[in-house]
Write a protein that holds these residues in place. Structure first.
Motif: not given
Lengths: 332, 237, 366
Positions: A20-21, A23-29, A115-117
């Motif tokens: 979750a964390l 995802a949020v960081i990627v979103l913010g980025f 991210t997911a490999a």
């Protein structure tokens, strides 16, 4: 570093939190990236057109996009009386969601943190990005506006037509690397013969970049929102934050597509001297710049020409490229 | 710049190349300040090129006149342009009179330097058709149309300006319709270019054009009361 | 198996980005193909002709500025030229030269706007901004000449209102040289573009016969290959002294109209260059009576406007105001052909065709 290696862990409370964390960081980025992509676009096109571009809000106009987004967020959420209300409200979300989800497989740097490999990264990207079409068509349909409807229809026709050559050009790369995992594709470009796939797949890359421009609805393929013909195309009736969702989706895709191109053809984070993430950023920026450059230069193609170009030119060429790649790969 | 001065099919004649040449030569001649004289040269062959049915004989003399309307000597006694216009008027008047009889022409006059004929409404369409198609006239370029309300005289006058590329001058043809519920025949079927002009006259002056394919108001909305360009129109508040 | 389809009725305009004003085109589309089109005009009708009946001739001039607001100078020229012809007034040499210079600069400005907006219609944004930067230079020149930037009200019956300020002629000369160089850039940027060519070649085609029958004039007529330019064919002012070519097209399609506009800019530059070189010293206003009274009668005179034959028909009763004043507005006349051109075309072509017919709504509606 223990905390970040949750990818291959069993699902527990902690991993979930980490996910979750992440995802949020990627979103913010991504939001930050998109904000400055828009700023960058306005500045670059401004310079290309002998003008200054945004320069009022903040130093050098750096806060312009933020102000714009804020304005959009606090605007009244207007739903036309004759619109199909539910569909109208849902459509921007449907269009917007997949644009963020595709970012899950993009390898930003060598140390794959958030991210997911995924083993089906390429397919995942293509499949999810296709979902956006539904949001666009739905928005056009639900608006109950003729311009929006035509815009939505054009969009559907265009995106479906260009998805095919796009996927086929990517498949040629998959054939070469032998993997659909984006991380492995980058890794494969490090091995013999030590060249990025742009060299052996130059032909495929041309097909890819044309289809990608069309897929992104960007000039010269910006027909769905052809301002001079359809007012604003499928989002004619949208305002406020729903409009912002469409805009966001569009710019997230610009980033995502540039990232995909970088990964598939330009060795992702690979590069000498500089850290991986910087190489990645440079390459992606170059792509984004390319899209802007084209936008400042080209007029718009016509619908029928657009479709026949895809079906009569791009798809046969992509097929040819795929077959040729397969033959070469078998022989070598 | 292309040398081609191609007129529509029916007018293409063997003389055409000669005319075209003079056209393309004119620009070079005009470079010099004494353009009026230089311009007279292309004028003369053009007059010969016109079909002999037309009284081409007096023309070369008149051709000395500068094509420039803004002649440097407007004071000189008999204005050559006026004489020329008079001759043109006589020619056309004669032709129309022979074709339709004297009754067809209500008035014939030279306005400034434009031969102007007022045609009776009964003969209007036929006359226009005639001047357009007659091989010695060929006034097939509809230049302008205007309607004027003559309140005191009780009619509305429609002015049409036609140009002949063959003869290289304009004529004005006019027709009059009654102010009250008046109508004149429409010439839109002959000149598509007068379609909107006639609609505009109908709209702003209230003269109906019989046989117009689409006679509706054009500038004002359908519910509008009255016709603004009439002299007795009262502006509503 | 036949699929039942329905025709869609669409209102393009009056508020639409590409109708260049408040034009409304009611189109019936089958998919994206237009089966019927009808232009609806009149949204900008201000009754100029009615207003003129209550105005003295000099007072009419500012109203003409608002007809074709992209080419106000030429409109000025039309009205003052008509009154001068009617009254047989003489215009001083310097004024005539100034008129030609400003009219041709205005034509250039107008054609530049065509070029920019046309490309904008076709989806290319940059040319629009480039040409506006160029046009700005022309507008600045006009601004220095008469203090206005759009509605100039510069010409007067018998001459022009203002003489050139210090250094104006030199500046204008520099601008001509500058724009000459720029034109190559525009051709490089646009004319060779494959996408652009695909969108304009063979689109919106009509032949000379149709154009003449529909009373078209200006570039619309010339693009069909017919050589008809009032500056040559019915020379007014001092156009007969300048060396320039009439630009004609070949096929009468949108591409030809586009090329005619660009080439005409080059020809206008030639005229401006010559006029600037030849401009004599002297007064800019001739001897005209204080109150202009056009002798009773009827007068028609026309100038080659930026969009075609801009005619003025004056009916006078010998008073200081016209009894009837009619403007033969080229945009209005040229627009009539539009429905014919549109049927069977796609929505995208509608924009390309409408843009190339090049109308200004201020002039259509008068």
């Amino acid at each position: 570093m223990e905390m970040f290696t949750w990818l291959d862990k069993p699902m527990s409370g902690m991993t979930f939190l980490n996910m979750a964390l992440g995802a949020v960081i990627v979103l913010g980025f991504i939001l930050g990236v998109v904000t400055y992509t828009i700023y960058f676009e306005r500045k670059v096109i401004g310079w290309m057109q002998w003008r200054i571009g945004p320069n009022r809000v903040g130093p050098l106009g750096l806060f312009q996009t933020i102000a714009d987004v804020l304005k959009l967020l606090i605007k009244e959420d207007i739903v036309p009386a004759k619109a199909d209300r539910t569909m109208f409200l849902i459509a921007p979300i449907i269009a917007f969601f997949p644009s963020f989800m595709v970012l899950a497989v993009i390898p930003f740097s060598a140390t794959h943190i958030f991210t997911a490999a995924s083993n089906v990264g390429v397919i995942y990207y293509i499949a999810l990005s296709a979902l956006t079409i539904i949001g666009v068509v739905l928005g056009g349909w639900a608006s109950n506006n003729k311009y929006a409807l035509i815009g939505g229809m054009r969009s559907a026709a265009q995106m479906i037509s260009y998805e095919v050559p796009l996927a086929m050009s990517l498949l040629a790369v998959v054939l070469m690397s032998g993997s659909m995992n984006l991380v492995e594709i980058v890794e494969a470009q490090k091995n013999f013969p030590y060249v990025w796939y742009i060299v052996p797949q130059f032909f495929g890359f041309i097909i890819f970049i044309i289809s990608a421009t069309a897929e992104l609805n960007r000039t010269p393929f910006d027909l769905p929102e052809a301002e001079s013909e359809l007012v604003a195309g499928y989002f004619t009736e949208y305002s406020g934050f729903r409009f912002a969702f469409y805009m966001l989706a569009e710019y997230v895709y610009v980033f995502a597509m540039s990232a995909l191109a970088t990964t598939m053809y330009f060795g992702g984070w690979e590069g000498p001297f500089l850290p991986g993430w910087l190489w990645f950023a440079i390459k992606v920026s170059a792509f984004i710049f390319f899209f802007f450059w084209v936008r400042a230069t080209m007029p718009r193609i016509r619908t029928d020409q657009l479709l026949s170009f895809s079906w009569k030119v791009l798809i046969p060429l992509a097929l040819l490229n795929l077959v040729a790649t397969a033959v070469v790969m078998t022989l070598v | 710049m292309s040398e081609e001065n191609k007129a529509p099919e029916e007018t293409v004649k063997p003389e055409e190349p000669a005319k075209t040449e003079t056209q393309s030569e004119a620009p070079k001649a005009e470079a010099k300040p004494e353009a009026p004289k230089a311009d007279a040269a292309p004028e003369a062959p053009k007059a010969e090129a016109t079909p002999e049915a037309k009284p081409a004989a007096p023309k070369p003399a008149a051709a000395a006149k500068p094509a420039a309307e803004k002649a440097p000597e407007p004071e000189k006694e008999p204005d050559p342009r006026l004489i020329e216009a008079q001759q043109r008027l006589e020619t056309i008047k004669g032709k129309i009179a022979t074709k339709f009889g004297d009754a067809a022409i209500e008035e014939a006059d030279v306005k400034k330097i434009t031969p102007t004929l007022v045609i009776k409404p009964e003969y209007w369409v036929d006359t226009v058709e005639y001047v357009k198609t007659d091989p010695s006239l060929l006034f097939f370029y509809p230049e302008a149309m205007a309607g004027t309300d003559y309140k005191d005289k009780g009619y509305i006058e429609v002015f049409t300006l036609l140009h002949s590329f063959e003869l290289d001058y304009d004529i004005a043809l006019k027709v009059r319709g009654a102010r009250d519920n008046g109508s004149v025949p429409s010439i839109t079927p002959i000149f598509s270019g007068f379609n909107w002009e006639e609609r505009e006259i109908y709209d702003l002056l209230g003269l109906r054009f019989e046989g117009h394919p689409d006679l509706r108001r054009i500038m004002l909305e359908e519910e509008w009361q009255g016709h603004p360009l009439r002299k007795d129109y009262v502006v509503m508040d | 198996m036949a699929i039942r389809t329905e025709e869609l009725l669409m209102n393009i305009g009056p508020q639409h980005p590409s109708t260049h004003g408040v034009l409304r085109v009611v189109v019936k589309v089958d998919g994206e193909i237009i089966v019927d089109a009808e232009p609806v005009v009149g949204y900008l009708h201000r009754g100029t002709e009615k207003l003129a009946e209550d105005l003295q001739y000099t007072q009419i001039i500012p109203y003409t500025d608002r007809l074709d607001y992209l080419a106000s100078m030429i409109n000025n020229h039309a009205i003052v030229g008509a009154v001068e012809k009617a009254m047989d007034l003489e215009v001083p040499e310097r004024a005539e030269h100034l008129r030609v210079i400003v009219a041709e600069l205005q034509r250039i400005a107008s054609h530049l706007v065509f070029f920019g907006t046309y490309l904008l219609d076709l989806g290319a944004m940059s040319p629009f901004l480039y040409v506006f930067a160029e046009r700005e230079k022309i507008i600045d020149l006009f601004n220095r000449l008469c203090g206005a930037r759009l509605t100039f009200n510069y010409m007067r019956v018998g001459g022009v209102k203002w003489d050139t300020p210090e250094g104006w002629v030199e500046e204008a000369k520099q601008f001509v040289q500058h724009l000459k160089k720029q034109m190559d850039m525009y051709h490089e940027l646009v004319t060779g573009n494959e996408i652009f060519l695909n969108r304009v070649k063979g689109i919106g085609k009509f032949d000379t016969e149709t154009a003449i029958n529909f009373a078209m004039s200006g570039i619309n007529l010339r693009s069909t290959g017919f050589n008809w330019d009032l500056r040559k064919n019915k020379p007014y002012s001092i156009y007969d002294r300048f060396d320039f070519d009439v630009v004609v097209g070949e096929n009468g399609d949108c591409y030809d109209r586009y090329m005619c506009h660009l080439k005409e800019i080059e020809q206008s530059l030639r005229i401006v260059e010559q006029a600037l070189d030849q401009i004599p010293e002297g007064p800019v206003m001739g001897k005209v009576p204080k109150i202009l009274r056009v002798p009773a009668g009827e007068y028609y005179s026309a100038v080659e406007g930026a969009r075609g034959e801009l005619g003025v028909y004056i009916v006078s009763e010998g008073k200081d105001k016209p009894y009837r004043l009619k403007f033969r507005r080229p945009s209005f006349v040229n627009l009539q052909l539009l429905p014919k051109l549109l049927v069977g075309q796609s929505m995208s072509n509608l924009i390309a065709i409408l843009g190339a017919v090049d109308i200004v709504l201020g002039e259509v509606d008068a």
